[in-house]
Design a protein around this motif. Structure first.
Motif, PDB file in Angstrom:
ATOM      1  N   VAL A 138      -2.294   3.586  35.303  1.00  0.00           N
ATOM      2  CA  VAL A 138      -2.412   3.347  36.817  1.00  0.00           C
ATOM      3  C   VAL A 138      -1.094   3.490  37.317  1.00  0.00           C
ATOM      4  CG1 VAL A 138      -3.042   1.558  38.462  1.00  0.00           C
ATOM      5  CG2 VAL A 138      -4.268   1.708  36.325  1.00  0.00           C
ATOM      6  N   THR A 139      -0.777   4.329  38.458  1.00  0.00           N
ATOM      7  CA  THR A 139       0.404   4.189  38.939  1.00  0.00           C
ATOM      8  C   THR A 139       0.338   3.345  40.228  1.00  0.00           C
ATOM      9  OG1 THR A 139       0.816   6.380  38.580  1.00  0.00           O
ATOM     10  CG2 THR A 139       1.768   5.702  40.410  1.00  0.00           C
ATOM     11  N   VAL A 140       1.397   2.755  40.667  1.00  0.00           N
ATOM     12  CA  VAL A 140       1.400   1.618  41.647  1.00  0.00           C
ATOM     13  C   VAL A 140       2.478   1.712  42.655  1.00  0.00           C
ATOM     14  CG1 VAL A 140      -0.231   0.059  40.459  1.00  0.00           C
ATOM     15  CG2 VAL A 140       2.251  -0.295  40.247  1.00  0.00           C
ATOM     16  N   TRP A 141       2.370   1.488  43.803  1.00  0.00           N
ATOM     17  CA  TRP A 141       3.357   1.277  44.805  1.00  0.00           C
ATOM     18  C   TRP A 141       3.144   0.259  46.005  1.00  0.00           C
ATOM     19  CZ3 TRP A 141       3.191   1.788  50.261  1.00  0.00           C
ATOM     20  CH2 TRP A 141       4.481   1.628  50.969  1.00  0.00           C
ATOM     21  N   ASN A 142       4.145  -0.341  46.089  1.00  0.00           N
ATOM     22  CA  ASN A 142       3.979  -1.671  47.278  1.00  0.00           C
ATOM     23  C   ASN A 142       5.348  -1.570  48.090  1.00  0.00           C
ATOM     24  OD1 ASN A 142       2.384  -3.978  47.997  1.00  0.00           O
ATOM     25  ND2 ASN A 142       4.173  -5.057  47.732  1.00  0.00           N
TER      26      ASN A 142
ATOM     27  N   GLN B  70       1.889  12.010  40.816  1.00  0.00           N
ATOM     28  CA  GLN B  70       1.453  11.820  39.609  1.00  0.00           C
ATOM     29  C   GLN B  70       0.014  11.823  39.502  1.00  0.00           C
ATOM     30  OE1 GLN B  70       3.696   8.097  37.834  1.00  0.00           O
ATOM     31  NE2 GLN B  70       5.594   9.129  38.555  1.00  0.00           N
ATOM     32  N   THR B  71      -0.642  11.754  40.460  1.00  0.00           N
ATOM     33  CA  THR B  71      -2.189  11.562  40.243  1.00  0.00           C
ATOM     34  C   THR B  71      -3.029  12.395  41.552  1.00  0.00           C
ATOM     35  OG1 THR B  71      -4.194  10.032  39.970  1.00  0.00           O
ATOM     36  CG2 THR B  71      -2.208   9.511  41.391  1.00  0.00           C
TER      37      THR B  71
ATOM     38  N   PRO C 228       3.164  14.907  53.325  1.00  0.00           N
ATOM     39  CA  PRO C 228       4.182  15.830  52.713  1.00  0.00           C
ATOM     40  C   PRO C 228       3.718  16.154  51.247  1.00  0.00           C
ATOM     41  CG  PRO C 228       5.583  14.557  53.956  1.00  0.00           C
ATOM     42  CD  PRO C 228       4.191  13.836  53.815  1.00  0.00           C
ATOM     43  N   ALA C 229       3.176  15.252  50.367  1.00  0.00           N
ATOM     44  CA  ALA C 229       3.036  15.647  49.191  1.00  0.00           C
ATOM     45  C   ALA C 229       1.387  15.607  48.638  1.00  0.00           C
ATOM     46  CB  ALA C 229       3.184  14.115  48.483  1.00  0.00           C
ATOM     47  N   LEU C 230       0.404  15.846  49.748  1.00  0.00           N
ATOM     48  CA  LEU C 230      -0.784  16.064  49.647  1.00  0.00           C
ATOM     49  C   LEU C 230      -1.029  17.424  49.534  1.00  0.00           C
ATOM     50  CD1 LEU C 230      -2.465  13.337  51.955  1.00  0.00           C
ATOM     51  CD2 LEU C 230      -2.050  12.882  49.437  1.00  0.00           C
ATOM     52  N   THR C 231      -2.303  17.595  48.460  1.00  0.00           N
ATOM     53  CA  THR C 231      -2.617  18.929  48.242  1.00  0.00           C
ATOM     54  C   THR C 231      -4.144  18.950  48.406  1.00  0.00           C
ATOM     55  OG1 THR C 231      -2.898  18.589  45.777  1.00  0.00           O
ATOM     56  CG2 THR C 231      -0.796  19.321  46.474  1.00  0.00           C
ATOM     57  N   HIS C 232      -4.928  20.248  48.139  1.00  0.00           N
ATOM     58  CA  HIS C 232      -6.140  20.322  48.346  1.00  0.00           C
ATOM     59  C   HIS C 232      -6.788  19.500  47.071  1.00  0.00           C
ATOM     60  CE1 HIS C 232      -6.541  23.747  51.247  1.00  0.00           C
ATOM     61  NE2 HIS C 232      -5.217  23.502  50.934  1.00  0.00           N
ATOM     62  N   ASP C 233      -6.133  19.077  46.048  1.00  0.00           N
ATOM     63  CA  ASP C 233      -6.852  18.677  44.809  1.00  0.00           C
ATOM     64  C   ASP C 233      -6.913  16.987  45.149  1.00  0.00           C
ATOM     65  OD1 ASP C 233      -6.974  20.863  43.408  1.00  0.00           O
ATOM     66  OD2 ASP C 233      -4.938  20.596  42.763  1.00  0.00           O
TER      67      ASP C 233
ATOM     68  N   MET D  46      -0.130  13.089  33.999  1.00  0.00           N
ATOM     69  CA  MET D  46      -0.838  12.654  35.337  1.00  0.00           C
ATOM     70  C   MET D  46      -1.653  11.308  35.030  1.00  0.00           C
ATOM     71  SD  MET D  46      -0.256  14.785  37.645  1.00  0.00           S
ATOM     72  CE  MET D  46      -1.759  14.967  38.813  1.00  0.00           C
ATOM     73  N   SER D  47      -1.363  10.420  35.777  1.00  0.00           N
ATOM     74  CA  SER D  47      -2.248   9.156  35.564  1.00  0.00           C
ATOM     75  C   SER D  47      -3.504   9.322  36.251  1.00  0.00           C
ATOM     76  CB  SER D  47      -1.400   7.919  36.546  1.00  0.00           C
ATOM     77  OG  SER D  47      -1.416   8.087  37.864  1.00  0.00           O
ATOM     78  N   ASP D  48      -4.294   8.296  36.017  1.00  0.00           N
ATOM     79  CA  ASP D  48      -5.862   8.275  36.147  1.00  0.00           C
ATOM     80  C   ASP D  48      -5.932   7.940  37.815  1.00  0.00           C
ATOM     81  OD1 ASP D  48      -6.932   8.789  33.670  1.00  0.00           O
ATOM     82  OD2 ASP D  48      -6.017   6.715  33.503  1.00  0.00           O
ATOM     83  N   ILE D  49      -4.759   7.129  38.383  1.00  0.00           N
ATOM     84  CA  ILE D  49      -5.273   6.919  39.663  1.00  0.00           C
ATOM     85  C   ILE D  49      -4.016   6.273  40.220  1.00  0.00           C
ATOM     86  CG2 ILE D  49      -6.136   4.378  39.040  1.00  0.00           C
ATOM     87  CD1 ILE D  49      -7.762   4.402  41.587  1.00  0.00           C
ATOM     88  N   ALA D  50      -3.494   6.065  41.632  1.00  0.00           N
ATOM     89  CA  ALA D  50      -2.473   5.458  42.127  1.00  0.00           C
ATOM     90  C   ALA D  50      -3.050   4.421  43.374  1.00  0.00           C
ATOM     91  CB  ALA D  50      -1.623   6.685  43.058  1.00  0.00           C
ATOM     92  N   ILE D  51      -2.597   3.289  42.959  1.00  0.00           N
ATOM     93  CA  ILE D  51      -3.027   2.276  43.757  1.00  0.00           C
ATOM     94  C   ILE D  51      -1.773   1.858  44.913  1.00  0.00           C
ATOM     95  CG2 ILE D  51      -3.816  -0.545  44.182  1.00  0.00           C
ATOM     96  CD1 ILE D  51      -5.356   0.088  41.597  1.00  0.00           C
TER      97      ILE D  51
END
Length: 278
Positions: free
Chosen positions: A27-31, A51-52, A74-79, A1-6
């Motif tokens: 750090v996970t990133v997407w653009n 991933q985070t 669709p990928a979001l969870t309670h966490d 797991m990464s610390d954060i996704a930007i």
């Protein structure tokens, strides 16, 4: 797991991603447009969510936020915790907060003040609204890209304060443009203007930073004119929602729209000074 996704690698998102990576964070990133120079890039928002648990949005406007959230949902969870740093309208803030509530994940309204240099050196200031307990969970992470974290109370308050402070920035730079043009037309210099301002209550960090660029007609982008134009429209919406007709920002917004149409959209908003270039 990464610390954060930007998600969103414009001027601010890419600056923050680089800052956090330089401090040793994963750090996970997407653009939307792939930027292969960034390590940790993934192909979709949903993949980033896998991933985070902490996801920061640095997106352009309300349309981008809604589109990216639909891809995330669709990928979001309670966490998951969504930190929305995008400057958007108040209605969309509440829509996204409600969607997160339905899913069961957490959402903070978390716009910032600062541009290219503060994003890179970790001196942004965040205006945070929403659940203060959620803020305390992510505070150590936000501190790595900021000099201040201001808790503003109920959901949406952060966005209101970001929009009205950007209103001030836009109208101040218009005023500085006029003052600089008149000063120079009468044979004096930008330095004369700034020196006079230091002994006047109108002195400000904004003037000290922007006037030299305006004087040199250097409109390299720290905060784009189109983004400031966009924010001005949201500020006008905020005002009119409460029965306020704000003439000053209405005028400056129309000037910014014209300059965008003339090809200056991606230049710094201090390109307002170009109205008076001979």
């Amino acid at each position: 797991m990464s610390d954060i996704a930007i998600l969103g690698l414009g001027i601010i998102g890419s600056g923050v991603a680089g800052r956090l990576a330089s401090l040793g964070l994963d750090v996970t990133v997407w653009n939307r447009t792939p930027k292969s120079t960034h390590l940790g890039a993934v192909s979709s928002p949903a993949e980033a969510a896998g991933q985070t648990r902490i996801i920061s949005l640095y997106l352009k406007d309300r349309q981008a936020c809604m589109e990216v959230f639909e891809a995330l949902a669709p990928a979001l969870t309670h966490d998951h915790i969504i930190l929305n740093h995008s400057t958007i309208d108040l209605e969309t803030v509440h829509i996204l907060a409600e969607r997160c509530k339905q899913i069961g994940c957490s959402y903070l309204d978390c716009p910032f003040t600062g541009s290219r240099i503060p994003a890179t050196n970790g001196t942004l200031a965040y205006y945070v609204s929403g659940d203060k307990k959620v803020l305390e969970q992510v505070r150590p992470l936000l501190e790595k890209s900021s000099k201040a974290i201001i808790y503003t109370g109920k959901m949406g308050n952060g966005t209101v304060l970001k929009l009205v402070t950007n209103l001030l920035s836009a109208t101040m730079v218009q005023g500085l443009s006029e003052a600089l043009a008149i000063t120079k037309a009468h044979g004096m210099t930008a330095e004369n203007l700034l020196e006079a301002m230091t002994q006047n209550v109108v002195a400000s960090p904004l003037a000290s930073f922007k006037v030299p660029y305006m004087d040199a007609a250097d409109f390299s982008t720290h905060f784009s004119l189109d983004n400031m134009r966009k924010d001005s429209t949201y500020a006008i919406e905020l005002a009119r929602e409460k029965g306020i007709d704000p003439p000053q920002i209405g005028l400056v917004s129309s000037i910014m729209a014209r300059l965008c149409e003339e090809g200056h959209a991606e230049e710094d908003f201090c390109v307002l000074a170009s109205q008076f270039n001979q």
